[in-house]
Design a protein around this motif. Structure first.
Motif, mmCIF file in Angstrom:
data_model
loop_
_atom_site.group_PDB
_atom_site.id
_atom_site.type_symbol
_atom_site.label_atom_id
_atom_site.label_comp_id
_atom_site.label_asym_id
_atom_site.label_seq_id
_atom_site.Cartn_x
_atom_site.Cartn_y
_atom_site.Cartn_z
ATOM 1 N N LEU A 7 1.324 28.532 -3.460
ATOM 2 C CA LEU A 7 2.160 29.706 -3.669
ATOM 3 C C LEU A 7 1.333 30.974 -3.899
ATOM 4 N N LEU A 8 0.075 30.804 -4.264
ATOM 5 C CA LEU A 8 -0.778 31.964 -4.494
ATOM 6 C C LEU A 8 -0.967 32.794 -3.228
ATOM 7 N N LEU A 9 -0.733 32.179 -2.044
ATOM 8 C CA LEU A 9 -0.881 32.918 -0.794
ATOM 9 C C LEU A 9 0.389 33.651 -0.401
ATOM 10 N N ASP A 10 1.465 33.443 -1.152
ATOM 11 C CA ASP A 10 2.666 34.233 -0.920
ATOM 12 C C ASP A 10 2.539 35.515 -1.739
ATOM 13 N N GLU A 11 2.548 36.663 -1.068
ATOM 14 C CA GLU A 11 2.255 37.926 -1.734
ATOM 15 C C GLU A 11 3.254 38.240 -2.849
ATOM 16 N N LYS A 12 4.530 37.933 -2.630
ATOM 17 C CA LYS A 12 5.530 38.235 -3.653
ATOM 18 C C LYS A 12 5.328 37.367 -4.885
ATOM 19 N N TRP A 13 5.073 36.064 -4.669
ATOM 20 C CA TRP A 13 4.883 35.192 -5.824
ATOM 21 C C TRP A 13 3.590 35.538 -6.547
ATOM 22 N N ALA A 14 2.542 35.865 -5.788
ATOM 23 C CA ALA A 14 1.264 36.224 -6.415
ATOM 24 C C ALA A 14 1.410 37.446 -7.316
ATOM 25 N N GLY B 198 1.890 34.576 -11.229
ATOM 26 C CA GLY B 198 0.682 34.853 -10.462
ATOM 27 C C GLY B 198 -0.257 35.787 -11.190
ATOM 28 N N GLU B 199 0.312 36.794 -11.843
ATOM 29 C CA GLU B 199 -0.504 37.757 -12.594
ATOM 30 C C GLU B 199 -1.237 37.067 -13.743
ATOM 31 N N GLN B 200 -0.568 36.119 -14.398
ATOM 32 C CA GLN B 200 -1.199 35.397 -15.499
ATOM 33 C C GLN B 200 -2.410 34.603 -15.020
ATOM 34 N N ILE B 201 -2.292 33.996 -13.845
ATOM 35 C CA ILE B 201 -3.425 33.247 -13.292
ATOM 36 C C ILE B 201 -4.586 34.180 -13.001
ATOM 37 N N ARG B 202 -4.296 35.346 -12.420
ATOM 38 C CA ARG B 202 -5.369 36.305 -12.110
ATOM 39 C C ARG B 202 -6.064 36.798 -13.378
ATOM 40 N N LEU B 203 -5.302 36.972 -14.444
ATOM 41 C CA LEU B 203 -5.891 37.448 -15.689
ATOM 42 C C LEU B 203 -6.801 36.396 -16.312
ATOM 43 N N ARG B 204 -6.430 35.119 -16.173
ATOM 44 C CA ARG B 204 -7.205 34.056 -16.817
ATOM 45 C C ARG B 204 -8.332 33.547 -15.925
ATOM 46 N N LEU B 205 -8.246 33.742 -14.617
ATOM 47 C CA LEU B 205 -9.322 33.348 -13.699
ATOM 48 C C LEU B 205 -9.742 34.591 -12.921
ATOM 49 N N ARG C 115 -11.976 34.332 -9.532
ATOM 50 C CA ARG C 115 -11.565 33.488 -8.414
ATOM 51 C C ARG C 115 -10.341 34.088 -7.744
ATOM 52 N N SER C 116 -10.465 34.365 -6.458
ATOM 53 C CA SER C 116 -9.334 34.878 -5.682
ATOM 54 C C SER C 116 -8.398 33.728 -5.338
ATOM 55 N N ALA C 117 -7.237 34.071 -4.792
ATOM 56 C CA ALA C 117 -6.290 33.048 -4.372
ATOM 57 C C ALA C 117 -6.916 32.132 -3.328
ATOM 58 N N VAL C 118 -7.659 32.706 -2.392
ATOM 59 C CA VAL C 118 -8.316 31.905 -1.351
ATOM 60 C C VAL C 118 -9.325 30.948 -1.975
ATOM 61 N N GLN C 119 -10.081 31.420 -2.962
ATOM 62 C CA GLN C 119 -11.080 30.555 -3.606
ATOM 63 C C GLN C 119 -10.419 29.431 -4.396
ATOM 64 N N ILE C 120 -9.283 29.719 -5.030
ATOM 65 C CA ILE C 120 -8.576 28.675 -5.788
ATOM 66 C C ILE C 120 -8.093 27.573 -4.844
ATOM 67 N N ILE C 121 -7.529 27.959 -3.711
ATOM 68 C CA ILE C 121 -7.073 26.959 -2.742
ATOM 69 C C ILE C 121 -8.262 26.221 -2.143
ATOM 70 N N MET D 185 -5.400 30.596 4.533
ATOM 71 C CA MET D 185 -5.505 29.145 4.397
ATOM 72 C C MET D 185 -6.645 28.608 5.252
ATOM 73 N N ARG D 186 -6.784 29.154 6.448
ATOM 74 C CA ARG D 186 -7.890 28.752 7.323
ATOM 75 C C ARG D 186 -9.232 29.085 6.685
ATOM 76 N N GLU D 187 -9.321 30.266 6.066
ATOM 77 C CA GLU D 187 -10.572 30.650 5.409
ATOM 78 C C GLU D 187 -10.869 29.723 4.227
ATOM 79 N N ALA D 188 -9.826 29.344 3.480
ATOM 80 C CA ALA D 188 -10.024 28.444 2.352
ATOM 81 C C ALA D 188 -10.587 27.102 2.820
ATOM 82 N N ALA D 189 -10.095 26.607 3.952
ATOM 83 C CA ALA D 189 -10.607 25.348 4.500
ATOM 84 C C ALA D 189 -12.081 25.479 4.876
ATOM 85 N N PHE D 190 -12.444 26.629 5.434
ATOM 86 C CA PHE D 190 -13.841 26.877 5.787
ATOM 87 C C PHE D 190 -14.717 26.917 4.531
#
Length: 550
Positions: A49-56, A61-68, A71-77, A122-127
């Motif tokens: 869900l972190l890759l959905d802009e509205k949910w992020a 989503g904001e709480q996750i960004r504050l605590r991590l 790490r970007s959404a791509v890095q977390i995935i 998502m493709r970048e995260a796989a890479f």
């Protein structure tokens, strides 16, 4: 056979931001954390869900960004995929089979509602996770989740027939996604069948995670903000509550009359009682304002560690997500009918397909439109997407055509005398002389319109050329518009034009008026672009990439 899926969860060390656990072990560890230890970790559920802009951008989503923060959404995935890859290596080693990553074809499933940008991330995260050698590697295929579910559900014992128009209703944890396709018999096609999309797939962030959020709000309303924070901060106590809630929300049905019961652990009761008034605690245990008709008061007094949730409350919590899914399904059915291909079968899949209430309400609503329509749930609805992803990976062109969700094109310099400007007000447009010819810059040249059906093997092409003498390279700026353009001339500085990416190729030294052929492949789940010089024959091919993720 063991259950073939795991949870898309991660547990991080809050200080080092290293992954401590993933999947079900992460959920289990989070469940057993004490209140004192909870602040030492960051628990993330449904990482995609972190890759959905509205949910992020939501509070979660904001709480996750504050605590991590590092790490970007791509890095977390990528962290999740990396752990998955480690497990695959371990499984191969245990079976004495050689693991050659270069010989593996990967299929990652994504929601149909995802944007081109989210797919690329998502493709970048796989890479980044080491699954592919390059970002554009053909060894990785992205598959739309409702399409995968539809593919796997098209085989016996499910009641499907050739020429059926099938609506796939995929209601999972984070999203409700839907695809509509007609299945036709084709002896030359993979598995003797092919699928053609009838209308564009669509979806919404209205999965069961929204129901969980509504449940959380209900508890907060009963005990107040302070007690809610105390309870939620005790990760272990809260995880035990959620585990029971999953069963309650799935078992609830249209005919339910009994109050649901949820056991509160001693730790949970201590957290609530330490911050809430006795009246608030009683309100939580008794079911609040809705209580009184569904259970016996003596029972409530006898078991003060039982939380009662009245039927009316359950309907209020679960109902909105079910209503959203039904509304989307009806919208899809209406669109299919408008295109002359009415839906004949509906398959309900995803993690929330186990909800009796969802299936009952969906079937009742769709039967009002078409009493003959068949609505069914596969025997294991939670793994339908997984099974279909394997089928799609074996034969991606089994989906023979798709309907575009957006209008695609590129920015181009066009002579002012072009006939397309005859009915366009260009009085405020400034012309630029290019090789002595007055031109309008940044004109949006359409390649493919929204709602256009494009086959999996179809290539749409056009030509462009270098603008000035001795130009070292040519850049093609790609854009998309969310609606049909219908012949209206617009420029790419118009806010409706959303930038997609840039593709660049070197010009041939010494060449004059070098032209380039541009080819687009829209028929798969990702967009591929080829730019070829008509002089040198050199071709630059790429998937469209987005580098603005934060």
């Amino acid at each position: 056979m063991p259950y073939p899926k795991t949870r898309t969860t991660l547990l991080y060390d809050a200080v080092t931001e290293e992954v401590v656990a993933w999947g079900y072990p992460a959920a289990s560890m989070a469940k057993n954390l004490s209140a004192a230890d909870a602040e030492k970790f960051v628990y993330i559920d449904r990482v995609k869900l972190l890759l959905d802009e509205k949910w992020a951008a939501s509070p979660q989503g904001e709480q996750i960004r504050l605590r991590l923060q590092n790490r970007s959404a791509v890095q977390i995935i990528a962290d999740f995929l990396c752990k998955m890859l480690e497990q695959i290596r371990t499984d191969f080693a245990a079976s004495d089979r050689p693991f050659d990553i270069d010989s593996i074809s990967w299929v990652l499933t994504v929601p149909a509602m995802w944007t081109d940008k989210a797919k690329d991330h998502m493709r970048e995260a796989a890479f980044l996770a080491g699954m592919t050698a390059t970002r554009d590697s053909p060894s990785l295929i992205l598959c739309l989740e409702p399409e995968a579910a539809l593919l796997s559900s098209s085989f016996p014992p499910n009641d499907m027939a050739f020429d059926d128009v099938i609506l796939s209703v995929d209601v999972g944890g984070g999203t409700a996604d839907m695809s509509a396709m007609v299945m036709t018999e084709d002896a030359t096609a993979p598995f003797g069948r092919k699928f053609n999309e009838v209308v564009p797939s669509r979806g919404t962030v209205h999965g069961s995670i929204i129901i969980d959020t509504m449940f959380e709000r209900y508890i907060e309303e009963q005990v107040g903000p302070a007690a809610w924070v105390a309870l939620r901060s005790d990760t272990g106590a809260w995880a035990k509550i959620l585990a029971q809630w999953v069963s309650i929300k799935h078992d609830f049905d249209s005919d339910s009359t009994a109050t649901a019961e949820l056991t509160l652990s001693r730790a949970a009761l201590k957290a609530v009682r330490g911050a809430a008034s006795p009246e608030a605690v009683d309100r939580l245990l008794s079911g609040g304002a809705d209580a009184g008709s569904d259970s016996d008061d003596d029972d409530k007094d006898a078991f003060d560690d039982i939380m009662y949730i009245p039927v009316a409350t359950l309907r209020r919590i679960i109902g909105p997500v079910v209503e959203q899914a039904i509304a989307l399904a009806i919208e899809m059915m209406r669109d299919c009918e408008m295109h002359g291909q009415p839906v004949t079968k509906v398959v309900v899949v995803g993690g929330f397909a186990g909800s009796r209430y969802l299936v009952q309400q969906l079937r009742a609503a769709l039967h009002q439109i078409n009493p003959a329509i068949s609505v069914f749930v596969p025997s294991v609805p939670g793994s339908a997407v997984l099974t279909g992803a394997v089928l799609y990976g074996m034969a991606p062109k089994i989906v023979a055509s798709r309907v575009l969700q957006r209008t695609y094109g590129f920015a181009e310099a066009v002579p002012t005398a072009d006939t397309r400007f005859e009915s366009t007000d260009t009085s405020e447009w400034a012309a630029v002389s290019i090789k002595g010819v007055p031109c309008y810059m940044n004109v949006f040249t359409v390649l493919a319109e929204k709602d256009q059906s494009v086959s999996a093997s179809e290539v749409l092409s056009t030509k462009t050329h270098a603008l000035i003498k001795n130009q070292e390279s040519i850049k093609l700026f790609l854009f998309a518009v969310d609606e049909e353009v219908n012949g209206v001339v617009i420029r790419t500085n118009n806010p409706v034009c959303k930038p997609l990416g840039i593709i660049e190729i070197a010009t041939t030294p010494g060449s004059v008026d070098e032209s380039f052929e541009v080819k687009f492949e829209f028929g798969s789940s990702e967009i591929k672009v080829h730019l070829t010089s008509t002089v040198s024959g050199e071709t630059q091919s790429t998937l469209i990439h987005y580098d603005d993720h934060q």
